[in-house]
Design a protein around this motif. Sequence first.
Motif, PDB file in Angstrom:
ATOM      1  N   THR A  26       0.952  -5.562  -9.459  1.00 36.09           N
ATOM      2  CA  THR A  26       2.308  -5.629  -8.901  1.00 36.09           C
ATOM      3  C   THR A  26       2.318  -5.314  -7.413  1.00 36.09           C
ATOM      4  N   TYR A  27       3.121  -6.081  -6.718  1.00 33.95           N
ATOM      5  CA  TYR A  27       3.490  -5.746  -5.340  1.00 33.95           C
ATOM      6  C   TYR A  27       4.946  -6.171  -5.170  1.00 33.95           C
ATOM      7  N   ALA A  52      -1.107  -2.367 -12.260  1.00 33.88           N
ATOM      8  CA  ALA A  52      -1.939  -2.031 -11.098  1.00 33.88           C
ATOM      9  C   ALA A  52      -1.099  -2.264  -9.849  1.00 33.88           C
ATOM     10  N   ASP A  53      -0.504  -1.187  -9.355  1.00 36.19           N
ATOM     11  CA  ASP A  53       0.460  -1.317  -8.252  1.00 36.19           C
ATOM     12  C   ASP A  53      -0.162  -0.909  -6.920  1.00 36.19           C
ATOM     13  N   LYS A  82      -1.596  -2.566  -0.111  1.00 39.75           N
ATOM     14  CA  LYS A  82      -1.754  -3.977  -0.489  1.00 39.75           C
ATOM     15  C   LYS A  82      -3.138  -4.494  -0.114  1.00 39.75           C
ATOM     16  N   GLY A  84      -4.444  -7.204  -2.095  1.00 36.39           N
ATOM     17  CA  GLY A  84      -4.598  -8.529  -2.703  1.00 36.39           C
ATOM     18  C   GLY A  84      -4.755  -8.456  -4.212  1.00 36.39           C
ATOM     19  N   LEU A  85      -4.399  -9.586  -4.813  1.00 39.26           N
ATOM     20  CA  LEU A  85      -4.438  -9.726  -6.268  1.00 39.26           C
ATOM     21  C   LEU A  85      -5.848  -9.527  -6.839  1.00 39.26           C
ATOM     22  N   ALA A  88      -6.942  -5.900  -7.010  1.00 38.88           N
ATOM     23  CA  ALA A  88      -6.200  -5.180  -8.060  1.00 38.88           C
ATOM     24  C   ALA A  88      -6.772  -5.535  -9.439  1.00 38.88           C
ATOM     25  N   PHE A 220       5.054 -22.333 -18.321  1.00 41.48           N
ATOM     26  CA  PHE A 220       5.055 -21.592 -17.060  1.00 41.48           C
ATOM     27  C   PHE A 220       6.428 -21.758 -16.412  1.00 41.48           C
ATOM     28  N   ARG A 223       9.407 -17.856 -10.941  1.00 45.02           N
ATOM     29  CA  ARG A 223       9.988 -16.506 -10.972  1.00 45.02           C
ATOM     30  C   ARG A 223      11.485 -16.571 -10.706  1.00 45.02           C
TER      31      ARG A 223
HETATM   32  N1  LIG Z   1      -1.456  -5.125  -6.891  1.00 49.32           N
HETATM   33  C1  LIG Z   1      -1.168  -6.251  -6.233  1.00 49.32           C
HETATM   34  N2  LIG Z   1      -0.468  -7.223  -6.859  1.00 49.32           N
HETATM   35  C2  LIG Z   1      -0.189  -8.351  -6.169  1.00 49.32           C
HETATM   36  C3  LIG Z   1      -0.598  -8.549  -4.831  1.00 49.32           C
HETATM   37  N3  LIG Z   1      -0.155  -9.777  -4.438  1.00 49.32           N
HETATM   38  C4  LIG Z   1       0.488 -10.311  -5.502  1.00 49.32           C
HETATM   39  N4  LIG Z   1       0.480  -9.439  -6.533  1.00 49.32           N
HETATM   40  C5  LIG Z   1       1.039  -9.628  -7.872  1.00 49.32           C
HETATM   41  O1  LIG Z   1       0.362 -10.719  -8.439  1.00 49.32           O
HETATM   42  C6  LIG Z   1       1.245 -11.482  -9.247  1.00 49.32           C
HETATM   43  C7  LIG Z   1       1.311 -12.924  -8.727  1.00 49.32           C
HETATM   44  O2  LIG Z   1       1.921 -12.920  -7.455  1.00 49.32           O
HETATM   45  P1  LIG Z   1       3.086 -13.945  -7.046  1.00 49.32           P
HETATM   46  O3  LIG Z   1       3.782 -13.461  -5.834  1.00 49.32           O
HETATM   47  O4  LIG Z   1       3.927 -14.210  -8.226  1.00 49.32           O
HETATM   48  O5  LIG Z   1       2.243 -15.118  -6.597  1.00 49.32           O
HETATM   49  P2  LIG Z   1       1.982 -16.413  -7.339  1.00 49.32           P
HETATM   50  O6  LIG Z   1       2.310 -16.299  -8.794  1.00 49.32           O
HETATM   51  O7  LIG Z   1       0.608 -16.788  -6.955  1.00 49.32           O
HETATM   52  O8  LIG Z   1       2.995 -17.327  -6.579  1.00 49.32           O
HETATM   53  P3  LIG Z   1       4.371 -17.907  -7.135  1.00 49.32           P
HETATM   54  O9  LIG Z   1       3.946 -18.976  -8.053  1.00 49.32           O
HETATM   55  O10 LIG Z   1       5.072 -18.421  -5.936  1.00 49.32           O
HETATM   56  O11 LIG Z   1       5.105 -16.798  -7.817  1.00 49.32           O
HETATM   57  C8  LIG Z   1       2.582 -10.759  -9.206  1.00 49.32           C
HETATM   58  O12 LIG Z   1       2.672  -9.894 -10.301  1.00 49.32           O
HETATM   59  C9  LIG Z   1       2.497  -9.998  -7.896  1.00 49.32           C
HETATM   60  O13 LIG Z   1       3.316  -8.864  -7.853  1.00 49.32           O
HETATM   61  C10 LIG Z   1      -1.329  -7.501  -4.197  1.00 49.32           C
HETATM   62  O14 LIG Z   1      -1.724  -7.575  -3.037  1.00 49.32           O
HETATM   63  N5  LIG Z   1      -1.578  -6.388  -4.935  1.00 49.32           N
END
Ligand SMILES: Nc1nc2c(ncn2[C@@H]2O[C@H](COP(=O)(O)OP(=O)(O)OP(=O)(O)O)[C@@H](O)[C@H]2O)c(=O)[nH]1
Length: 269
Positions: A26-27, A52-53, A82, A84-85, A88, A220, A223
Amino acid sequence: MIQATDTIRRPDEVPGVGRVLVVIPTYNEADNIAAIVGRVRRAVPAVQILIADDNSPDGTGAIADALADGDAHVQVLHRRGKEGLGAAYLAGFGWARERGYQAVVEMDADGSHAPEDLPALLDAARDADVVIGSRWTRGARVLNWPLRRLLLSRCGNLYARLALGMPVSDATGGYRVYRISALDAIDLASVTSQGYSFQVELSRLAHRAGVRIVEVPITFAEREHGDSKMSPKIVAEALWRITAWGVRDRRQSVRRGLHGTATGQARWP
Ligand SMILES: Nc1nc2c(ncn2[C@@H]2O[C@H](COP(=O)(O)OP(=O)(O)OP(=O)(O)O)[C@@H](O)[C@H]2O)c(=O)[nH]1
Ligand SMILES: [Mg+2]
């Protein structure tokens, strides 16, 4: 399908898969996190959830703590900031492995990945090492996405498939089940991706390690609350990384004088 009676027999195990940890990175997901956790709990009561925040400025971490206080199936990993995904998820995978889970699930917090599809993914994991919830296999649906996002995803996946020679229709998709044994077979310590390319990089490493990958159609949805973290930078990262991997894989194939899979080496970060 997973039967309710199986769940009752072993309340903390998913039949045929074992102990499962759903990692939700989560971010800034304050408007989404409670709803998604509730939906996961109702969809598959046997799983544990790890949020994982990355120290979200909107207070997602505090909401996650409150959810964890009220439910022994929910835990929180607070990270510094932050990163990145990808980072995390790697932290969540390590957390699961240290605690003896048999499988981890990747799921976005924003509701795009329907927890109601999770029983089908876990069902497929009985006979697979990696299950990808796919937007681009027969039976899948994509709701409320604008044309430019549909095109970006279709073209990105086509490019990844051609460049990397993977029989995967949704290599960028982020709704997945990994058996820990599959993660053990791939070199996680070499993973450097941040955004979408994290999913492609793991698909590539899993394919090269020769583990069983199956795809399951999902519904899918775009959001409804909060902001996407998708950016031109993330798209550019995916493009150049896929191109670099494709070139590297071809050079290796030429050097070896054969086409086929290479075996990955197990290294955890
Ligand atoms: N912990 C953490 N979570 C992240 C980070 N960036 C994105 N997330 C989480 O990863 C998940 C996917 O991010 P989204 O913003 O939905 O990106 P996406 O799904 O690739 O793009 P959309 O299709 O536009 O929603 C969400 O739960 C975000 O909160 C990060 O830097 N750190
Ligand atoms: Mg999203």
